[in-house]
Design a protein around this motif. Structure first.
Motif, short mmCIF file in Angstrom:
data_model
loop_
_atom_site.label_atom_id
_atom_site.label_comp_id
_atom_site.label_asym_id
_atom_site.label_seq_id
_atom_site.Cartn_x
_atom_site.Cartn_y
_atom_site.Cartn_z
N UNK A 1 0.81 -1.21 0.00
CA UNK A 1 0.00 0.00 0.00
C UNK A 1 0.84 1.26 0.00
N UNK A 2 0.48 2.17 -0.87
CA UNK A 2 1.01 3.52 -0.81
C UNK A 2 0.20 4.30 0.19
N UNK A 3 0.47 5.57 0.24
CA UNK A 3 -0.25 6.45 1.17
C UNK A 3 -0.88 7.58 0.37
N UNK A 4 -2.20 7.60 0.34
CA UNK A 4 -2.94 8.62 -0.38
C UNK A 4 -3.65 9.49 0.66
N UNK A 5 -3.24 10.73 0.81
CA UNK A 5 -3.85 11.63 1.78
C UNK A 5 -3.86 11.02 3.17
N UNK A 6 -2.74 10.44 3.56
CA UNK A 6 -2.55 9.78 4.86
C UNK A 6 -3.46 8.57 5.03
N UNK A 7 -3.91 8.00 3.95
CA UNK A 7 -4.87 6.90 4.05
C UNK A 7 -4.59 5.84 2.99
N UNK B 1 4.38 -1.03 3.10
CA UNK B 1 3.90 0.30 2.77
C UNK B 1 5.05 1.12 2.19
N UNK B 2 4.71 2.11 1.41
CA UNK B 2 5.74 2.89 0.74
C UNK B 2 5.28 4.32 0.52
N UNK B 3 6.25 5.19 0.29
CA UNK B 3 5.93 6.56 -0.11
C UNK B 3 7.17 7.15 -0.77
N UNK B 4 6.97 8.30 -1.40
CA UNK B 4 8.08 9.01 -2.00
C UNK B 4 8.90 9.75 -0.96
N UNK B 5 8.32 9.95 0.21
CA UNK B 5 9.01 10.65 1.29
C UNK B 5 9.60 9.71 2.32
N UNK B 6 9.97 10.27 3.45
CA UNK B 6 10.68 9.52 4.48
C UNK B 6 9.79 8.68 5.39
N UNK B 7 8.49 8.91 5.40
CA UNK B 7 7.63 8.16 6.31
C UNK B 7 7.30 6.76 5.81
N UNK B 8 7.50 6.49 4.55
CA UNK B 8 7.33 5.14 4.03
C UNK B 8 5.90 4.62 4.04
N UNK B 9 4.93 5.51 4.09
CA UNK B 9 3.54 5.07 4.03
C UNK B 9 2.97 4.56 5.33
N UNK B 10 3.64 4.78 6.46
CA UNK B 10 3.17 4.19 7.72
C UNK B 10 1.84 4.75 8.20
N UNK B 11 1.51 5.97 7.82
CA UNK B 11 0.21 6.51 8.25
C UNK B 11 -0.93 5.73 7.61
N UNK B 12 -0.78 5.37 6.35
CA UNK B 12 -1.79 4.53 5.69
C UNK B 12 -1.80 3.13 6.29
N UNK B 13 -0.62 2.63 6.64
CA UNK B 13 -0.52 1.28 7.20
C UNK B 13 -1.31 1.14 8.49
N UNK B 14 -1.35 2.19 9.30
CA UNK B 14 -2.08 2.12 10.57
C UNK B 14 -3.58 1.95 10.31
N UNK B 15 -4.09 2.65 9.32
CA UNK B 15 -5.50 2.49 8.97
C UNK B 15 -5.75 1.15 8.30
N UNK C 1 -5.85 -10.57 10.26
CA UNK C 1 -5.08 -9.60 11.03
C UNK C 1 -3.63 -9.54 10.58
N UNK C 2 -3.08 -8.34 10.64
CA UNK C 2 -1.70 -8.17 10.19
C UNK C 2 -0.72 -8.57 11.30
N UNK C 3 0.44 -9.03 10.88
CA UNK C 3 1.50 -9.35 11.82
C UNK C 3 1.95 -8.05 12.48
N UNK C 4 2.61 -8.12 13.65
CA UNK C 4 3.01 -6.89 14.33
C UNK C 4 3.97 -6.00 13.53
N UNK C 5 4.87 -6.58 12.77
CA UNK C 5 5.85 -5.78 12.04
C UNK C 5 5.29 -5.23 10.73
N UNK C 6 5.87 -4.12 10.29
CA UNK C 6 5.60 -3.54 8.97
C UNK C 6 6.90 -3.58 8.19
N UNK C 7 6.78 -3.49 6.87
CA UNK C 7 7.96 -3.28 6.03
C UNK C 7 7.74 -1.97 5.27
#
Length: 192
Positions: free
Chosen positions: A82-88, A113-127, A138-144
């Motif tokens: 997943x990318x991050x579109x408008x933090x989602x 998760x991924x993004x063009x910036x430094x956050x790597x899409x983690x805001x979208x990953x939380x949602x 359910x997702x495993x505890x770790x993210x990539x």
């Protein structure tokens, strides 16, 4: 024993970067002896959700949904890119996931998760984590997270940063552990 882990790509944009991450993941899992077919919303061409797969009379769902349902029922785990579109979450990903439900039950998921910036899409990953749990995978505890994807992966999904292989190794070790544990448990039965 090899695992079947479909890689569900979230973006349908013409210049989508997530395809690079999906290629990296597929190659990584296949090199470990697992099966990792790509589930690409661009190829699926699913309409905006009007009716879930389970809402069609038996044998009357569109062929694309039948094929996907069969794949998902055989899956041991899912990898969601997943990318991050408008933090989602990207709308193409949500639409793809929403067509199914029971087919996901009792199988773990992992979020890349991924993004063009430094956050790597983690805001979208939380949602996305909340959504995947609600869907029954359910997702495993770790993210990539893959920050600065334009610099981190080349167009074919080859890592351009040395840290990515190490992070991916730990991440997929965790996913395989969960997938094997839940596969074993599914053979003994599920609550419903």
């Amino acid at each position: 024993m090899p695992l079947l882990m479909p890689v569900i790509l979230g973006s349908i944009r013409s210049d989508r970067q997530g395809l690079k991450a999906a290629r990296f993941i597929i190659r990584y899992l296949e090199n470990r002896g697992h099966e990792a077919p790509l589930v690409d919303p661009v190829e699926l061409k699913l309409p905006l959700l009007d009716r879930m797969y389970k809402e069609y009379p038996k044998g009357e769902a569109p062929e694309t949904l039948e094929r996907l349902a069969e794949l998902f029922r055989r899956a041991d785990a899912f990898v969601v890119v997943s990318g991050e579109y408008n933090h989602s979450i990207p709308p193409g990903l949500s639409n793809t996931l929403d067509h199914f439900l029971e087919e996901y039950f009792w199988r773990p998921s992992a979020i890349v998760c991924y993004s063009g910036g430094r956050f790597g899409g983690v805001r979208a990953a939380m949602q996305l984590r909340a959504m995947l749990c609600e869907l029954g995978m359910p997702s495993i505890p770790s993210l990539l997270p893959v920050p600065e994807i334009g610099k981190t992966l080349d167009p074919e999904g080859n890592p351009q940063q040395p840290w990515l292989d190490k992070s991916a190794g730990r991440f997929f070790d965790e996913l395989v552990w969960y997938a094997e544990a839940l596969r074993r448990q599914r053979t003994e039965g599920t609550p419903y």
